[in-house]
Motif scaffolding. Structure first.
Motif, PDB file in Angstrom:
ATOM      1  N   SER A 121     -21.298  18.292  22.377  1.00  7.17           N
ATOM      2  CA  SER A 121     -20.310  18.393  21.298  1.00  7.17           C
ATOM      3  C   SER A 121     -20.593  17.456  20.136  1.00  7.17           C
ATOM      4  CB  SER A 121     -18.906  18.118  21.843  1.00  7.17           C
ATOM      5  OG  SER A 121     -18.795  16.779  22.300  1.00  7.17           O
ATOM      6  N   THR A 122     -21.471  16.471  20.348  1.00  6.08           N
ATOM      7  CA  THR A 122     -21.745  15.502  19.277  1.00  6.08           C
ATOM      8  C   THR A 122     -23.221  15.409  18.917  1.00  6.08           C
ATOM      9  OG1 THR A 122     -21.826  13.726  20.934  1.00  6.08           O
ATOM     10  CG2 THR A 122     -19.729  14.089  19.810  1.00  6.08           C
ATOM     11  N   GLY A 123     -24.029  16.313  19.437  1.00  5.47           N
ATOM     12  CA  GLY A 123     -25.428  16.336  19.038  1.00  5.47           C
ATOM     13  C   GLY A 123     -26.299  15.304  19.702  1.00  5.47           C
ATOM     14  N   VAL A 124     -25.813  14.653  20.759  1.00  5.50           N
ATOM     15  CA  VAL A 124     -26.625  13.666  21.473  1.00  5.50           C
ATOM     16  C   VAL A 124     -27.398  14.404  22.554  1.00  5.50           C
ATOM     17  CG1 VAL A 124     -26.629  11.550  22.829  1.00  5.50           C
ATOM     18  CG2 VAL A 124     -24.925  11.886  21.045  1.00  5.50           C
ATOM     19  N   SER A 125     -28.559  14.901  22.203  1.00  5.20           N
ATOM     20  CA  SER A 125     -29.370  15.640  23.168  1.00  5.20           C
ATOM     21  C   SER A 125     -30.825  15.302  22.960  1.00  5.20           C
ATOM     22  CB  SER A 125     -29.162  17.153  23.010  1.00  5.20           C
ATOM     23  OG  SER A 125     -29.472  17.554  21.695  1.00  5.20           O
ATOM     24  N   GLY A 126     -31.571  15.417  24.038  1.00  2.99           N
ATOM     25  CA  GLY A 126     -32.974  15.050  23.974  1.00  2.99           C
ATOM     26  C   GLY A 126     -33.822  16.121  23.325  1.00  2.99           C
ATOM     27  N   GLY A 183     -27.238  12.871  13.788  1.00  2.00           N
ATOM     28  CA  GLY A 183     -26.932  13.815  14.860  1.00  2.00           C
ATOM     29  C   GLY A 183     -25.466  14.109  15.021  1.00  2.00           C
ATOM     30  N   ILE A 184     -24.783  14.439  13.956  1.00  4.72           N
ATOM     31  CA  ILE A 184     -23.365  14.744  14.055  1.00  4.72           C
ATOM     32  C   ILE A 184     -23.181  16.240  13.870  1.00  4.72           C
ATOM     33  CG2 ILE A 184     -21.067  14.214  13.186  1.00  4.72           C
ATOM     34  CD1 ILE A 184     -22.101  11.656  12.124  1.00  4.72           C
ATOM     35  N   VAL A 185     -23.260  16.970  14.955  1.00  9.36           N
ATOM     36  CA  VAL A 185     -23.120  18.419  14.896  1.00  9.36           C
ATOM     37  C   VAL A 185     -22.222  18.877  16.023  1.00  9.36           C
ATOM     38  CG1 VAL A 185     -25.374  18.798  13.840  1.00  9.36           C
ATOM     39  CG2 VAL A 185     -25.185  18.720  16.320  1.00  9.36           C
ATOM     40  N   PHE A 189     -26.940   5.389  16.657  1.00  9.19           N
ATOM     41  CA  PHE A 189     -27.585   6.664  16.981  1.00  9.19           C
ATOM     42  C   PHE A 189     -27.195   7.740  15.975  1.00  9.19           C
ATOM     43  CE2 PHE A 189     -27.309  10.860  18.898  1.00  9.19           C
ATOM     44  CZ  PHE A 189     -28.623  11.057  19.303  1.00  9.19           C
ATOM     45  N   PHE A 190     -25.891   7.891  15.739  1.00 11.56           N
ATOM     46  CA  PHE A 190     -25.430   8.924  14.815  1.00 11.56           C
ATOM     47  C   PHE A 190     -25.950   8.678  13.403  1.00 11.56           C
ATOM     48  CE2 PHE A 190     -21.687   9.507  17.821  1.00 11.56           C
ATOM     49  CZ  PHE A 190     -22.173  10.703  18.320  1.00 11.56           C
ATOM     50  N   ALA A 191     -25.910   7.410  12.978  1.00 13.71           N
ATOM     51  CA  ALA A 191     -26.303   7.099  11.611  1.00 13.71           C
ATOM     52  C   ALA A 191     -27.796   7.282  11.384  1.00 13.71           C
ATOM     53  CB  ALA A 191     -25.893   5.670  11.263  1.00 13.71           C
ATOM     54  N   GLU A 192     -28.615   6.884  12.361  1.00 14.97           N
ATOM     55  CA  GLU A 192     -30.059   6.957  12.176  1.00 14.97           C
ATOM     56  C   GLU A 192     -30.604   8.369  12.349  1.00 14.97           C
ATOM     57  OE1 GLU A 192     -31.950   4.100  14.680  1.00 14.97           O
ATOM     58  OE2 GLU A 192     -31.595   2.471  13.261  1.00 14.97           O
ATOM     59  N   THR A 193     -29.963   9.163  13.200  1.00 10.55           N
ATOM     60  CA  THR A 193     -30.479  10.505  13.458  1.00 10.55           C
ATOM     61  C   THR A 193     -29.760  11.581  12.677  1.00 10.55           C
ATOM     62  OG1 THR A 193     -28.976  10.909  15.313  1.00 10.55           O
ATOM     63  CG2 THR A 193     -31.070   9.819  15.810  1.00 10.55           C
ATOM     64  N   GLY A 210     -33.130   7.852  21.773  1.00 14.17           N
ATOM     65  CA  GLY A 210     -31.721   7.572  21.527  1.00 14.17           C
ATOM     66  C   GLY A 210     -30.791   8.165  22.565  1.00 14.17           C
ATOM     67  N   PRO A 211     -30.920   9.466  22.871  1.00 11.96           N
ATOM     68  CA  PRO A 211     -30.048  10.068  23.890  1.00 11.96           C
ATOM     69  C   PRO A 211     -30.174   9.385  25.248  1.00 11.96           C
ATOM     70  CG  PRO A 211     -31.101  11.772  22.586  1.00 11.96           C
ATOM     71  CD  PRO A 211     -31.760  10.475  22.193  1.00 11.96           C
ATOM     72  N   GLY A 212     -31.402   9.010  25.609  1.00 12.39           N
ATOM     73  CA  GLY A 212     -31.611   8.343  26.891  1.00 12.39           C
ATOM     74  C   GLY A 212     -30.936   6.991  26.943  1.00 12.39           C
ATOM     75  N   ARG A 213     -30.952   6.270  25.826  1.00 11.57           N
ATOM     76  CA  ARG A 213     -30.312   4.958  25.777  1.00 11.57           C
ATOM     77  C   ARG A 213     -28.791   5.096  25.843  1.00 11.57           C
ATOM     78  NH1 ARG A 213     -33.677   0.784  23.803  1.00 11.57           N
ATOM     79  NH2 ARG A 213     -32.134  -0.157  22.416  1.00 11.57           N
ATOM     80  N   VAL A 214     -28.266   6.132  25.187  1.00 11.00           N
ATOM     81  CA  VAL A 214     -26.828   6.390  25.256  1.00 11.00           C
ATOM     82  C   VAL A 214     -26.414   6.668  26.699  1.00 11.00           C
ATOM     83  CG1 VAL A 214     -25.009   8.017  24.626  1.00 11.00           C
ATOM     84  CG2 VAL A 214     -26.603   7.200  22.882  1.00 11.00           C
ATOM     85  N   SER A 215     -27.164   7.533  27.376  1.00 15.03           N
ATOM     86  CA  SER A 215     -26.848   7.859  28.770  1.00 15.03           C
ATOM     87  C   SER A 215     -26.971   6.637  29.664  1.00 15.03           C
ATOM     88  CB  SER A 215     -27.783   8.967  29.276  1.00 15.03           C
ATOM     89  OG  SER A 215     -27.576  10.169  28.564  1.00 15.03           O
ATOM     90  N   ALA A 216     -27.969   5.807  29.402  1.00 13.84           N
ATOM     91  CA  ALA A 216     -28.193   4.621  30.230  1.00 13.84           C
ATOM     92  C   ALA A 216     -27.020   3.655  30.147  1.00 13.84           C
ATOM     93  CB  ALA A 216     -29.485   3.923  29.806  1.00 13.84           C
ATOM     94  N   ILE A 217     -26.516   3.432  28.949  1.00 17.63           N
ATOM     95  CA  ILE A 217     -25.415   2.484  28.807  1.00 17.63           C
ATOM     96  C   ILE A 217     -24.135   3.050  29.415  1.00 17.63           C
ATOM     97  CG2 ILE A 217     -24.568   3.189  26.523  1.00 17.63           C
ATOM     98  CD1 ILE A 217     -24.322   0.241  25.816  1.00 17.63           C
TER      99      ILE A 217
END
Length: 247
Positions: free
Chosen positions: A242-247, A151-153, A145-149, A88-95
């Motif tokens: 800041s939003t928990g999007v990390s590998g 990852g909201i921290v 990403f946020f909903a499935e993981t 997920g984080p990799g796809r976010v960075s890619a887009i």
């Protein structure tokens, strides 16, 4: 082939030629050069004849915007698809990176789609992020990403479930749009609701991403940067932390 089919095909071919010529004028000379008269001159037809295909210059620019957005969306989708679905984080960075690289390579198209003035007669008078094909994909990806993981921290690992009260009504409207986008993407939300906090964080990503890229495309940084890519990567890192999007 019937006469109707031949006419339909001929009309479609002419419309494609008109938009191709409009796009060429946009890239080579800028938005102001995209006029019905200029297009007619290139195609060897009269300007009034173009009104059989487009009611006005604004109508043509709207179609050109859609073509540009489709190209950008396809580029971003390809970049995202080249990263494993589980990353997920990799796809976010890619887009995010694909949006920046496409925008820098297509400044005139970026200006048309994302930099048009908001005037009563302008083509983007009632625009908001959910209307834009690329923004729909981006916001949908972030919400998924946020909903499935879950990852909201924040940076201290605490859950973020608060949103500014003044934004609640707007975010509720976006919720319906993002649910449609997630369905289109085939997303399965595993026990985590698509709540207002998810939408708020997704929108923050889009606003900050767009803000940086717009400043870079338009050369509007307050001072010259020798390595604007480094600043962009810092932005992505800050948003991720800041939003928990990390590998």
């Amino acid at each position: 082939m019937t006469d109707v089919t031949r006419r339909d095909r001929a009309r479609a071919d002419t419309e494609r030629d008109i938009r191709h010529t409009a796009h060429k004028l946009l890239v080579e000379q800028g938005r102001e050069a995209v006029t019905l008269r200029a297009i007619a001159r290139v195609l060897g037809i009269t300007a009034p004849a173009l009104y059989r295909y487009y009611a006005s210059r604004d109508a043509l620019l709207q179609e050109l915007c859609r073509d540009v957005c489709a190209d950008l969306t396809a580029t971003a989708q390809l970049a995202m698809d080249n990263v494993p679905a589980a990353d997920g984080p990799g796809r976010v960075s890619a887009i995010c990176r694909s949006f920046r690289s496409w925008s820098l390579a297509h400044p005139q198209e970026f200006s048309l789609v994302f930099g048009s003035p908001k005037e009563p007669s302008a083509l983007r008078t009632e625009w908001h992020p959910a209307d834009d094909p690329f923004a729909r994909v981006f916001l949908g990806l972030m919400a998924r990403f946020f909903a499935e993981t879950g990852g909201i921290v924040d940076t201290e690992g605490q859950s973020i479930d608060w949103v500014p009260p003044d934004l609640v009504d707007d975010l509720r409207e976006y919720e319906y749009v993002l649910r449609e986008v997630l369905e289109e993407m085939g997303a399965e939300i595993r026990g985590f609701p698509l709540n207002l906090a998810v939408i708020h964080l997704s929108l923050q990503w889009w606003v900050r991403l767009y803000g940086h890229v717009a400043l870079e495309v338009f050369g509007a940084f307050p001072f010259a940067l020798s390595d604007s890519e480094a600043l962009f990567e810092t932005l992505l890192e800050d948003l991720a932390k800041s939003t928990g999007v990390s590998g």
